[in-house]
Scaffold this motif. Structure first.
Motif, PDB file in Angstrom:
ATOM      1  N   ILE A 369       0.884  -1.000   0.165  1.00 31.54           N
ATOM      2  CA  ILE A 369       0.022   0.074  -0.043  1.00 31.54           C
ATOM      3  C   ILE A 369       0.974   1.172   0.020  1.00 31.54           C
ATOM      4  O   ILE A 369       2.041   1.458   0.573  1.00 31.54           O
ATOM      5  CB  ILE A 369      -1.029   0.020   1.264  1.00 31.54           C
ATOM      6  N   GLU A 370       0.300   2.195  -0.534  1.00 34.97           N
ATOM      7  CA  GLU A 370       1.330   3.238  -0.527  1.00 34.97           C
ATOM      8  C   GLU A 370       1.323   4.252   0.835  1.00 34.97           C
ATOM      9  O   GLU A 370       0.394   4.188   1.599  1.00 34.97           O
ATOM     10  CB  GLU A 370       0.577   4.457  -1.641  1.00 34.97           C
ATOM     11  N   GLU A 371       2.361   4.785   1.160  1.00 28.77           N
ATOM     12  CA  GLU A 371       2.285   5.248   2.379  1.00 28.77           C
ATOM     13  C   GLU A 371       1.446   6.724   2.504  1.00 28.77           C
ATOM     14  O   GLU A 371       1.072   7.033   1.408  1.00 28.77           O
ATOM     15  CB  GLU A 371       3.707   5.869   2.828  1.00 28.77           C
ATOM     16  N   HIS A 372       0.795   7.045   3.767  1.00 29.41           N
ATOM     17  CA  HIS A 372      -0.325   7.885   3.792  1.00 29.41           C
ATOM     18  C   HIS A 372      -1.301   7.698   2.997  1.00 29.41           C
ATOM     19  O   HIS A 372      -2.041   8.838   2.679  1.00 29.41           O
ATOM     20  CB  HIS A 372       0.550   9.232   3.385  1.00 29.41           C
ATOM     21  N   ALA A 373      -1.869   6.186   2.541  1.00 31.59           N
ATOM     22  CA  ALA A 373      -2.910   5.932   2.028  1.00 31.59           C
ATOM     23  C   ALA A 373      -4.081   6.546   2.862  1.00 31.59           C
ATOM     24  O   ALA A 373      -4.032   6.749   3.898  1.00 31.59           O
ATOM     25  CB  ALA A 373      -2.823   4.800   1.652  1.00 31.59           C
ATOM     26  N   SER A 374      -5.497   6.697   1.989  1.00 32.69           N
ATOM     27  CA  SER A 374      -6.547   7.435   2.842  1.00 32.69           C
ATOM     28  C   SER A 374      -7.059   6.225   3.571  1.00 32.69           C
ATOM     29  O   SER A 374      -7.119   5.019   2.979  1.00 32.69           O
ATOM     30  CB  SER A 374      -7.524   7.687   1.657  1.00 32.69           C
ATOM     31  N   PRO A 375      -7.535   6.539   4.762  1.00 32.19           N
ATOM     32  CA  PRO A 375      -8.199   5.628   5.528  1.00 32.19           C
ATOM     33  C   PRO A 375      -9.587   4.728   4.951  1.00 32.19           C
ATOM     34  O   PRO A 375     -10.099   5.326   3.510  1.00 32.19           O
ATOM     35  CB  PRO A 375      -9.258   6.414   6.451  1.00 32.19           C
ATOM     36  N   ARG A 376      -9.528   3.536   5.063  1.00 30.54           N
ATOM     37  CA  ARG A 376     -10.490   2.509   4.608  1.00 30.54           C
ATOM     38  C   ARG A 376      -9.876   2.038   2.915  1.00 30.54           C
ATOM     39  O   ARG A 376     -10.714   1.494   2.276  1.00 30.54           O
ATOM     40  CB  ARG A 376     -12.003   2.853   4.548  1.00 30.54           C
ATOM     41  N   THR A 377      -8.804   2.392   2.920  1.00 28.82           N
ATOM     42  CA  THR A 377      -8.098   1.923   1.694  1.00 28.82           C
ATOM     43  C   THR A 377      -7.805   0.623   1.786  1.00 28.82           C
ATOM     44  O   THR A 377      -6.842   0.210   2.883  1.00 28.82           O
ATOM     45  CB  THR A 377      -7.131   2.712   1.220  1.00 28.82           C
ATOM     46  N   PRO A 378      -8.149  -0.661   1.075  1.00 30.84           N
ATOM     47  CA  PRO A 378      -7.949  -1.915   1.365  1.00 30.84           C
ATOM     48  C   PRO A 378      -6.623  -2.091   0.729  1.00 30.84           C
ATOM     49  O   PRO A 378      -5.875  -1.499  -0.192  1.00 30.84           O
ATOM     50  CB  PRO A 378      -8.886  -2.549   0.498  1.00 30.84           C
ATOM     51  N   VAL A 379      -5.554  -2.859   1.593  1.00 33.56           N
ATOM     52  CA  VAL A 379      -4.377  -3.464   1.248  1.00 33.56           C
ATOM     53  C   VAL A 379      -4.640  -4.324  -0.119  1.00 33.56           C
ATOM     54  O   VAL A 379      -5.400  -5.284  -0.220  1.00 33.56           O
ATOM     55  CB  VAL A 379      -3.611  -4.080   2.357  1.00 33.56           C
ATOM     56  N   THR A 380      -4.025  -4.125  -1.305  1.00 34.58           N
ATOM     57  CA  THR A 380      -3.983  -4.986  -2.384  1.00 34.58           C
ATOM     58  C   THR A 380      -3.150  -6.267  -2.278  1.00 34.58           C
ATOM     59  O   THR A 380      -2.352  -6.166  -1.365  1.00 34.58           O
ATOM     60  CB  THR A 380      -3.655  -4.171  -3.489  1.00 34.58           C
ATOM     61  N   SER A 381      -3.417  -6.929  -3.142  1.00 35.81           N
ATOM     62  CA  SER A 381      -2.638  -8.144  -3.362  1.00 35.81           C
ATOM     63  C   SER A 381      -2.952  -9.334  -1.952  1.00 35.81           C
ATOM     64  O   SER A 381      -2.163 -10.258  -1.695  1.00 35.81           O
ATOM     65  CB  SER A 381      -1.418  -8.155  -3.463  1.00 35.81           C
ATOM     66  N   PHE A 407      -2.800  -0.707  14.936  1.00 35.08           N
ATOM     67  CA  PHE A 407      -3.621   0.342  15.379  1.00 35.08           C
ATOM     68  C   PHE A 407      -4.062   1.074  13.691  1.00 35.08           C
ATOM     69  O   PHE A 407      -4.892   2.041  13.795  1.00 35.08           O
ATOM     70  CB  PHE A 407      -3.239   1.035  16.445  1.00 35.08           C
ATOM     71  N   ALA A 408      -3.040   1.009  12.947  1.00 33.91           N
ATOM     72  CA  ALA A 408      -2.939   1.809  11.730  1.00 33.91           C
ATOM     73  C   ALA A 408      -3.941   1.211  10.818  1.00 33.91           C
ATOM     74  O   ALA A 408      -4.169   1.553   9.706  1.00 33.91           O
ATOM     75  CB  ALA A 408      -1.760   1.892  11.302  1.00 33.91           C
ATOM     76  N   PHE A 409      -4.433  -0.141  10.998  1.00 30.28           N
ATOM     77  CA  PHE A 409      -5.301  -0.726  10.185  1.00 30.28           C
ATOM     78  C   PHE A 409      -6.457  -1.356  10.595  1.00 30.28           C
ATOM     79  O   PHE A 409      -6.699  -1.628  11.837  1.00 30.28           O
ATOM     80  CB  PHE A 409      -4.712  -1.941   9.427  1.00 30.28           C
ATOM     81  N   SER A 410      -7.463  -1.554   9.989  1.00 32.70           N
ATOM     82  CA  SER A 410      -8.678  -2.278  10.526  1.00 32.70           C
ATOM     83  C   SER A 410      -8.991  -3.700   9.581  1.00 32.70           C
ATOM     84  O   SER A 410      -8.681  -3.671   8.501  1.00 32.70           O
ATOM     85  CB  SER A 410      -9.955  -1.410  10.621  1.00 32.70           C
ATOM     86  N   VAL A 411      -9.623  -4.690  10.186  1.00 32.48           N
ATOM     87  CA  VAL A 411     -10.245  -5.720   9.353  1.00 32.48           C
ATOM     88  C   VAL A 411     -11.631  -5.947   9.166  1.00 32.48           C
ATOM     89  O   VAL A 411     -12.615  -5.332  10.010  1.00 32.48           O
ATOM     90  CB  VAL A 411      -9.692  -7.082  10.192  1.00 32.48           C
ATOM     91  N   THR A 412     -11.927  -6.297   7.903  1.00 35.32           N
ATOM     92  CA  THR A 412     -13.631  -6.422   7.712  1.00 35.32           C
ATOM     93  C   THR A 412     -13.829  -7.795   7.160  1.00 35.32           C
ATOM     94  O   THR A 412     -12.745  -8.128   6.434  1.00 35.32           O
ATOM     95  CB  THR A 412     -13.930  -4.997   7.179  1.00 35.32           C
ATOM     96  N   SER A 427      -6.564   2.499   8.536  1.00 32.75           N
ATOM     97  CA  SER A 427      -7.236   3.357   9.481  1.00 32.75           C
ATOM     98  C   SER A 427      -6.671   4.420   9.995  1.00 32.75           C
ATOM     99  O   SER A 427      -7.192   5.626  10.262  1.00 32.75           O
ATOM    100  CB  SER A 427      -7.819   2.480  10.669  1.00 32.75           C
ATOM    101  N   ASN A 428      -5.302   4.718   9.985  1.00 32.63           N
ATOM    102  CA  ASN A 428      -4.492   5.771  10.134  1.00 32.63           C
ATOM    103  C   ASN A 428      -3.253   5.927   9.200  1.00 32.63           C
ATOM    104  O   ASN A 428      -2.338   5.461   9.319  1.00 32.63           O
ATOM    105  CB  ASN A 428      -3.780   5.412  11.687  1.00 32.63           C
ATOM    106  N   SER A 429      -3.473   6.927   8.260  1.00 26.59           N
ATOM    107  CA  SER A 429      -2.582   7.153   7.424  1.00 26.59           C
ATOM    108  C   SER A 429      -1.493   7.801   7.791  1.00 26.59           C
ATOM    109  O   SER A 429      -0.261   7.980   7.002  1.00 26.59           O
ATOM    110  CB  SER A 429      -3.421   7.982   6.126  1.00 26.59           C
ATOM    111  N   SER A 430      -1.534   8.675   8.750  1.00 28.30           N
ATOM    112  CA  SER A 430      -0.253   9.395   9.481  1.00 28.30           C
ATOM    113  C   SER A 430       0.815   8.402   9.797  1.00 28.30           C
ATOM    114  O   SER A 430       1.974   8.752   9.734  1.00 28.30           O
ATOM    115  CB  SER A 430      -0.626  10.226  10.418  1.00 28.30           C
ATOM    116  N   PHE A 431       0.419   7.371  10.233  1.00 25.66           N
ATOM    117  CA  PHE A 431       1.182   6.257  10.744  1.00 25.66           C
ATOM    118  C   PHE A 431       1.996   5.564   9.551  1.00 25.66           C
ATOM    119  O   PHE A 431       3.415   5.392   9.893  1.00 25.66           O
ATOM    120  CB  PHE A 431       0.678   5.316  11.572  1.00 25.66           C
ATOM    121  N   LEU A 432       1.462   5.806   8.470  1.00 22.11           N
ATOM    122  CA  LEU A 432       2.071   4.963   7.386  1.00 22.11           C
ATOM    123  C   LEU A 432       3.217   5.948   6.931  1.00 22.11           C
ATOM    124  O   LEU A 432       2.976   6.556   5.764  1.00 22.11           O
ATOM    125  CB  LEU A 432       1.164   4.547   6.549  1.00 22.11           C
TER     126      LEU A 432
END
Length: 1324
Positions: A369-381, A407-412, A427-432
């Motif tokens: 995933i690209e750093e600072h990606a927007s929230p709720r952006t799914p990780v690809t692959s 904490f920077a991610f969430s699961v669905t 879920s937390n793009s600043s951490f990335l």
């Protein structure tokens, strides 16, 4: 010529003036009905006497006592009742006496006639039979037999069923009985649906017969018990269908699931049922005998289609049914495999729904995933699928993320049921931030949590996410100052700090950092790793807390481009813990049991720095037996009890000592500690009451035993000191308690027993006691000296037992006889013996001691030893199929009874003998005995009732079964030309018995046709009186002989001699001709033309038939030839007087000729009478002439010489001698030496000649005259001095005259007598 014989006989009797014996003129056979009353007139004896003498009648014989005879009238009356069943034929001899002749006898036969005086009697009762329930309709199930000893219709028994219990119409029609007593099944039986027992009332009724002139019927009843026997004709039946069960998955092997049960619907058969599962299954098995279905393999619900298993269970009976087929039934058993939460959710790398969950789960996933990606952006692959194979709530699980970057991610989704696709969202793009993350990637764990499982609840999968980075930072420490600590005397290389890092988020060479420690003087004590920045001890000997406690240094970080950053280090030297705590004093505390609280202060000190944890002390209790009973203040060291202490809770071996170990330790590193034991002595207190180990004791005691121990009771006291746990027992006074005493004894600490005994002088008598049960109350107490007394009670029941001391007895004694038919079936019950024992508790067993076999009262050896089996319960059953009445008719079984529970005395009864009487069954037909004799009938001499043939037969059975009666079933006459014709009523047969042989006398029933030439062929049937009767038959040939075969044999002997020699004559004729001789008649030749000499010598004609065994008869020519060809036979026959063999007299006169002969005979008779009268007158004249000649001869008698007499030849028919000196009347020479006997001839000529000597001349006066006997002169006596009878008579007279002269006055008596056999009237 018959009229001539009677005429001469009459004249002879008239002349001889003899007395004739009386003759019976009555029948010889009479009948006597058995119901004739006493005194009844039966018949009359009748006799005639030609002389008219008074007659006296009588009766003799072994059976004459039945009758009374009037001596004057001859009337016969009944003196004693007769019984046909005992006496069927009475033979006596009637007597008549005229008081002149010998008593005349006549044999009489009185035939007893049967009357209906007997009831039908059922044989071999009781009647019991077992009938299989599948017996076909129309089958014979039993045969009853009633015997009526009467004959005819009165002895013919018919049967009828009067009642059938249970009494209803259907049961009444269920059976019928045949004429021979066979009970036949008329309907179907059912053990399960109808009655299992029937009682049939059978009436036997005779055919009726006369009694006192009235026709009466007799009847009798018997009962037949029919037990229906269940047969194996029904398949088994499952109980409790349908069968549905459940079993959790993963159940252990052998876990029972459910039980199937099948029963044999044939209740009495009750065959063993075996179970099995049809088909193959690896998950379940069934117990072959109990039907329990249990787990036999691994159960996994997830591997069972439809989550249930259907089994086909087969129940099979052990034995084949009556159709020789397997009796079985099957049922379906449904077993549901229930779900367990036994699976952990797993992660799989696949695209749902194209997933194969049988593959191994995945534990590592990667994406970007690209750093600072927007929230709720799914990780690809990321291709993540989560799956839990459990069902419903067991398959529901929650998803979460773990890890420092989580904490920077969430699961669905956060919850999945069974299966679902998983996505990771930002879920937390600043951490990335690439620069802030050293690895340029973040790693976390996805957790699948099955919250319903307590163990093995979760599965984890690692997710790695790569970040893209930019270079825009310099090295930098997190803090401007770091306070570090190092232990004194740390060895070189000891890490002081490894966590101080400078960071540079740039990548490549710009992110590489080098560390330096400043100032240079500090480097003698500490050094730094240039790469890692780790501060280490360079020389530990310089680190002394007492010398220098703090060091200051600068840590510098420089990146590859020379940019740097620094931080201040403050290093403190830390004192080490090297002194353990010290406990002050020892601790032993005494307390009372039950005291509320116990407090003990533990004191200790530590020589380490009081300002550090090294000298800071803490207290705790070391785990032990009593550690749970106390608490300790960790800071102050005060030990306290949690509550009152119970001495009884303390093991007895500790004697009340409670030891608690207290651990004292400091807080230094490493911790140092020491321990101390605190001993608390708990003093015992009497705070426990006694207790019985049972509230009820049941004992028994035998009668008659003094002072015997009855039993023991046991009580305990939980207190631990003897003074507190000592127990004593006593019996509370109540009814019967004075018979007992109880003694206390110590078993162990706190355990006491009371031994309950009868008083030494007490012995209980079971028979005299009113109460056989004593209820005693026993108390257990211990004394609290100075305090209260604790008491426990228990109920003791004492049963008084009677002693088994009586011997058993077999009843009745001796046992009743048992009657068994010889055709009894194997294993059939015969009888049940009974025995009694006065004891209430007994177990009686019958024992067989010996078996004795008898046959007709004689020993039969060991033939019957295995015929019967006496079972222990007294049942007598048939044990052999070889029972045979003809081999053994009586079995004596010696037996006794044993009481297995006898305690005192003889356990055996007296020996008894059971008589088993074997009954005969009619299983042998009559058997004809061989008869080698040829039977011939001569029609012209065969009168009615003449016996012409005999058959003999025997029957191996006994009683009525062996009684044989003969009948003629057919008569066929076979002529000489081979033709045949059926005849009726020609012959009859009468049956008699001689011991065990029955004789059938074949008699003529009607006049036989003499014109028939050939043979009679009779079919004779012998039938016994058994039920059913058995019979056999034989063919009997009776040959007829025509008159033309009659052969005449003339004998020159007297009739008596021929008759006396008849048997020898027949034997000689048989030997000469090899044939059977049948004598038709023996008669005297009475032809008037016969000479006097012939009549004097006797000529007898015997007419006979000579017949071979095939019925062929011989003509007289053949007989003559055969006799002449046998010299020995001829010589013997000549010695018997045989003179002529010729044809017999076969002429047959017609009626006219017979009438003519009768008239002519009467005429001749009249003439003959006239001639005899004239002859008589002339004889009187000759008498006087003879007297004169006798006087003349008397004068020369004295000068007569026998030797001078000239003898001459004899002239037959005249005087024997014609010479001088012969007696012209007597025809004898006057030879005085001759014997004076009369001749022995019986001819009529000799009688006529000798009768002339009846006239006497001057008969002697005395009675002693010598009798003169006349005899025929024998030429052989010519020279032996024969004395002439007249001379002897004259000489005797002269002698008598001389005696008369000497004895005057004697009366004149005529004593001239003679003994002449010729006067035998029998010959006439």
């Amino acid at each position: 010529m018959v009229w001539l014989r009677w005429t001469l006989l009459f004249m002879f009797h008239t002349l001889a003036s003899g007395n004739t014996a009386p003759q019976f003129v009555m029948n010889a056979t009479f009948s006597l009905p058995e119901d004739t009353p006493l005194g009844a007139w039966l018949f009359q004896l009748i006799a005639v006497d030609a002389d008219g003498d008074e007659l006296t009648y009588g009766m003799t014989g072994t059976e004459a006592y039945y009758f009374s005879v009037s001596s004057d009238s001859g009337n016969v009356t009944l003196k004693q009742m007769v019984d046909y069943e005992k006496t069927k034929l009475i033979r006596v001899e009637a007597t008549v006496d005229d008081h002149h002749n010998t008593q005349v006898l006549k044999r009489l036969t009185i035939m007893v006639k049967d009357r209906n005086d007997n009831l039908p009697i059922f044989i071999n009762e009781p009647y019991m039979t077992d009938v299989l329930e599948n017996t076909p309709v129309g089958s014979s199930i039993y045969r009853v037999l009633a015997k009526d000893e009467d004959t005819g219709s009165a002895g013919q028994v018919s049967y009828a069923i009067e009642e059938v219990l249970p009494n209803n119409e259907a049961n009444y029609q269920l059976f019928y009985i045949m004429f021979n007593g066979t009970v036949v099944l008329n309907g179907t039986l059912s053990y399960n649906n109808k009655s299992t027992f029937y009682r049939i009332k059978i009436r036997a009724r005779d055919g009726g017969g006369l009694w006192d002139g009235v026709t009466v019927h007799h009847s009798n009843t018997a009962y037949l018990s029919v037990t229906v026997v269940d047969v194996a004709d029904l398949d088994p039946q499952f109980l409790g269908e349908p069968y549905v069960g459940s079993i959790p998955e993963n159940s252990p092997l052998g876990t029972p699931v459910l039980t199937v049960m099948a029963i044999d619907r044939d209740k009495e058969v009750n065959d063993i049922i075996y179970y099995n599962i049809a088909g193959t299954t690896s998950m379940f098995t069934i117990n072959r005998t109990t039907g329990v279905i249990a787990v036999s393999g691994n159960l996994d619900r997830e591997g069972v289609p439809g989550e249930e298993v259907q089994l086909q269970v087969v129940a099979r009976e052990k034995d084949l049914n009556i159709y020789q087929q397997v009796a079985q039934v099957n049922t379906t058993v449904i077993i549901q495999v229930t779900d367990l939460n036994d699976n952990t959710p797993q992660f799989y790398s696949c695209d749902y729904p194209d997933c194969n969950f049988t593959d191994s789960p995945a534990s590592n996933f990667s994406g970007q995933i690209e750093e600072h990606a927007s929230p709720r952006t799914p990780v690809t692959s990321l291709n993540i699928v989560a799956y839990d194979p459990d069902k419903g709530s067991n398959g529901t699980f929650q998803l979460s993320l773990l890890g420092p970057d989580a904490f920077a991610f969430s699961v669905t989704p956060d919850k999945i049921v069974n299966v679902g696709t998983v996505q990771v969202l930002v879920s937390n793009s600043s951490f990335l931030d690439y620069e802030t993350i050293p690895t340029h990637s973040v790693t976390m764990e996805i957790v699948a949590n099955d919250t319903r499982r307590t163990n093995d609840c979760c599965s984890f999968a690692t997710v790695t996410i790569r970040l893209l980075d930019i270079n825009d930072h310099r090295p930098e420490f997190n803090q401007s100052e770091y306070k570090l600590h190092v232990l004194e005397y740390s060895p070189p290389g000891t890490i002081v700090s490894s966590g101080i890092k400078a960071t540079d988020p740039d990548s490549g060479i710009y992110g590489e950092i080098t560390y330096h420690l400043l100032p240079d003087s500090i480097r003698t004590t500490f050094i730094v790793n240039a790469t890692t920045g780790t501060v280490l001890v360079a020389n530990g000997s310089k680190l002394d807390w007492g010398t220098r406690s703090i060091y200051y240094a600068t840590l510098q970080a420089v990146d590859g481009d020379g940019l740097s950053g620094s931080t201040q280090l403050v290093i403190s030297v830390v004192d080490i813990n090297n002194n353990p705590p010290i406990v002050i004093g020892s601790y032993n505390v005494f307390i009372a049991e039950g005291q509320d609280t116990v407090n003990v202060q533990i004191q200790a000190t530590d020589n380490d720095d009081p300002m550090t944890n090294n000298s800071l002390l803490r207290f705790e209790i070391v785990p032990g037996i009593f550690s749970s009973n106390f608490t300790i203040d960790p800071n102050t060291g005060v030990l306290s009890s949690r509550g009152p202490l119970d001495r009884e809770a303390i093991p007895e071996e500790l004697a009340g000592n409670v030891v608690v170990t207290v651990l004292v330790h400091d807080l230094g590193i490493p911790q140092l500690n020491t321990t101390v034991n605190v001993t608390i002595i708990v003093e015992d207190k009497n705070d426990n009451a006694p207790r019985f180990n049972s509230s009820l004791y049941v004992f028994s005691v035998q009668e008659g035993l003094q002072g015997i121990s009855v039993g023991t009771v046991v009580a305990t006291d939980a207190d631990q000191t003897e003074i507190n746990y000592r127990i004593s027992f006593r019996i509370v006074s109540n009814a019967g308690s004075n018979n007992f005493r109880i003694l206390s004894s110590r078993l162990k600490a706190g355990w006491y027993q009371g031994n309950l005994q009868l008083e030494p002088d007490i012995a209980l008598d079971y028979d005299r006691l009113l109460q056989k049960l004593f209820n005693l109350t026993v108390e257990a107490e211990n004394s609290n000296f100075g305090g209260s007394v604790d008491i426990a009670t228990a109920l003791v029941q004492v049963h008084v037992l009677g002693v088994n001391d009586e011997s058993p007895t077999i009843v009745p004694s001796p046992p009743n006889d048992v009657r068994v038919l010889e055709n009894v079936t194997l294993h059939e019950w015969v009888a049940t013996l009974q025995a009694t024992d006065m004891d209430t508790n007994h177990f009686l067993v019958f024992q067989e001691l010996a078996v004795t076999c008898f046959n007709r009262s004689a020993s039969a050896g060991n033939v019957c030893h295995n015929w019967f089996l006496l079972e222990p319960n007294g049942s007598l059953v048939v044990n052999s199929t070889e029972i045979d009445y003809e081999v053994c008719d009586l079995v004596e079984l010696k037996l006794r009874v044993k009481d297995e529970l006898t305690e005192v005395g003889d356990p055996y009864s007296g020996n008894e003998t059971l008589r088993i009487i074997i009954g005969d069954v009619n299983d042998h037909p009559p058997e004809f005995l061989p008869i080698a004799k040829t039977f011939v009938v001569i029609p012209e001499i065969s009168v009615v009732d003449l016996q012409v043939a005999v058959v003999k037969a025997k029957d191996a059975d006994s009683g009525v079964n062996r009684i044989i009666s003969f009948t003629i079933s057919s008569v066929v006459f076979i002529t000489d030309d081979g033709s045949s014709q059926v005849l009726e009523n020609i012959f009859k047969v009468t049956t008699t018995a001689e011991e065990d042989v029955y004789i059938g006398s074949i008699q003529v029933a009607s006049n036989l046709d003499s014109s028939l030439k050939g043979q009679y062929q009779l079919k004779v049937e012998a039938k016994d009186d058994g039920m059913p009767p058995l019979s056999s038959s034989t063919l009997l040939d009776i040959f007829t002989v025509a008159k033309s075969y009659r052969v005449g044999l003339q004998f020159d002997q007297a009739l008596q001699e021929v008759q006396a020699n008849l048997d020898q004559i027949k034997l000689t004729l048989t030997a000469a001709t090899k044939s059977t001789v049948y004598v038709a008649t023996i008669r005297s030749l009475e032809d008037s033309s016969a000479s006097k000499s012939d009549r004097a010598n006797g000529k007898i004609m015997m007419e006979a038939y000579f017949v071979y065994s095939n019925g062929t008869a011989l003509m007289y020519e053949t007989v003559l030839m055969l006799i002449q060809s046998n010299p020995d036979a001829l010589s013997q026959l000549l010695s018997f007087g045989l003179s002529i063999i010729g044809p017999g007299d076969v002429a047959e006169l017609d009626k006219e000729k017979e009438l003519f002969i009768i008239i002519a005979s009467l005429s001749v008779a009249v003439l003959l009478i006239i001639l005899i009268m004239i002859t008589t007158l002339m004889s009187i004249r000759k008498s006087y002439v003879r007297k004169l000649k006798a006087l003349k001869a008397l004068k020369v008698a004295s000068n007569f010489s026998a030797s001078a007499v000239q003898q001459g030849p004899a002239i037959p028919g005249t005087n024997k001698y014609n010479t001088e000196g012969a007696n012209p009347v007597l025809g004898f020479s006057l030879d005085p030496s001759a014997h004076l006997d009369f001749e022995d001839t019986t001819s009529y000529d000799a009688v006529s000649l000798n009768s002339l000597d009846e006239n006497t001349v001057d008969a002697p006066l005395n009675s002693s005259a010598t009798p003169i006997k006349l005899g025929r002169a024998d030429p052989r006596l010519r020279e032996n001095g024969w004395e002439e009878p007249l001379k002897a008579a004259l000489e005797s007279r002269i002698h008598d005259l001389d005696d008369k002269t000497q004895q005057p006055g004697l009366p004149s008596q005529e004593c001239f007598s003679f003994d002449n056999p010729a006067l035998d009237t029998t010959d006439l």
